[in-house]
Write an enzyme that holds these catalytic residues in place. Sequence first.
Site, PDB file in Angstrom:
ATOM      1  N   ARG A  24     -20.987  34.347  -8.976  1.00 27.16           N
ATOM      2  CA  ARG A  24     -21.710  34.507  -7.719  1.00 27.16           C
ATOM      3  C   ARG A  24     -20.789  35.067  -6.633  1.00 27.16           C
ATOM      4  NH1 ARG A  24     -23.397  31.084  -3.396  1.00 27.16           N
ATOM      5  NH2 ARG A  24     -21.845  29.538  -4.033  1.00 27.16           N
ATOM      6  N   GLN A 115     -16.508  30.163 -17.848  1.00 21.65           N
ATOM      7  CA  GLN A 115     -16.192  30.016 -16.437  1.00 21.65           C
ATOM      8  C   GLN A 115     -15.160  31.045 -15.981  1.00 21.65           C
ATOM      9  OE1 GLN A 115     -16.098  26.092 -14.136  1.00 21.65           O
ATOM     10  NE2 GLN A 115     -13.969  26.321 -14.765  1.00 21.65           N
ATOM     11  N   ARG A 172       0.972  -1.583 -20.243  1.00 18.93           N
ATOM     12  CA  ARG A 172       0.812  -0.192 -19.805  1.00 18.93           C
ATOM     13  C   ARG A 172       1.532   0.701 -20.807  1.00 18.93           C
ATOM     14  NH1 ARG A 172      -0.787   0.328 -14.502  1.00 18.93           N
ATOM     15  NH2 ARG A 172       0.165   2.401 -14.403  1.00 18.93           N
TER      16      ARG A 172
END
Length: 399
Positions: A24, A115, A172
């Site tokens: 666009r 894209q 973690r």
Amino acid sequence: MNGVILQPKMRKDKRHFAAVIPARGGSKGIRLKNIKLLCGQPLLSWVLRAIIDSNEFDSIWVSTENADIARVAAEWGAQVHHRSPEAAQDNTLAVDTMTEFAEHHPEVDILAMIQCTSPLLHPWMLHEPVKMIREHKYDSVFAVSRRHLFRWKEIQKPGELTVPENLNPSYRPNRQAWPGELYENGQFYMFTRELLDKRLFQGGKVSYYELPEASSVDIDTDLDWSIVEQRVTKFGYFGLEKKKNVKLVVFDVDGVITDDEIHISDKGEEFCSYHRSDLEGIKLLKKAGIEVRLLTENSNAPSVRLISEKIECMLEIGVKNKVELLTKWVEELNLDWQQVTYMGNDETDIPAMRKSGLGAAPADAQTETRYAARFIATNRGGRGAVRQFCDYILRLSEK
């Protein structure tokens, strides 16, 4: 790049597979973003080049309402779907854009929405996803990338506490011990017309194709632009894939190794300048076993002779027909044209650039020359462009 002709493979699957790039013209973040120059070429061209060179699609389209974008798309080998104003609004959904395209092209059976703002696309990234649909009969395949980020629940109101969503805080894991999570990166979505008729990009027999995290970039703001430009220089697709056997690199001296400026001393002597890093780059090519040769149209070039002697490269002066000279060198060295690269800066260099396996140009080359190039340096001629190209050739030759 004008007049690209698709030569589709012979396929058992006769369904028409179209690649469509929505582009666009009304971008609010960066004006006419889709054709703004990125590393010397329109943003749109980076994905178009990869799509065309993949040789996977029966047709390649750019969907736009903007005349300038349409012109650039046609110059780079795409067909143009002139989308309606209704399908080009700020709030227009991607599914509406693709639906409008499909309504105007009933011959299309499968669509790939690719894209424009993810310019680190390579042909190899399209081969397997297309095969998954054509041969393995998936209804939809989309691009993902792996990310190693810990997620926490968003706090909606003051006093609310957050909780972890994908980790145990008491353990973690290191990056190596955790596979991470897959995220859509938006680079492409491939799907059948039947799915699109249901306003879906994903469904039926659905799968994904994982792309490297380094290639998963999306340009939305000016800040993104500068980051992506650095990545394109290092990871972008310039027309050759990795591990190509480059044997001969040819530089036109004027405006490439030198800065194309003539300086005059107080005594009336003319001289030009070059960048030391450019000559060091050429030395690295030679050290890697790659032949480097120089040419110039100038028939009286004492300073150019000094440069060629300094780096011990063959030099041909007074060259009027550069393709003819390149052909002579290719035959002499018993090379294939795909093993030859050429860097020039003027319109007279264009035939040689197009004949070679990879044409290149400095950032300040003539406009038509930059359009003909596959690799465009971010530096000017005589100011580091040659070194950038040398570094890229060396990366291509990595084993």
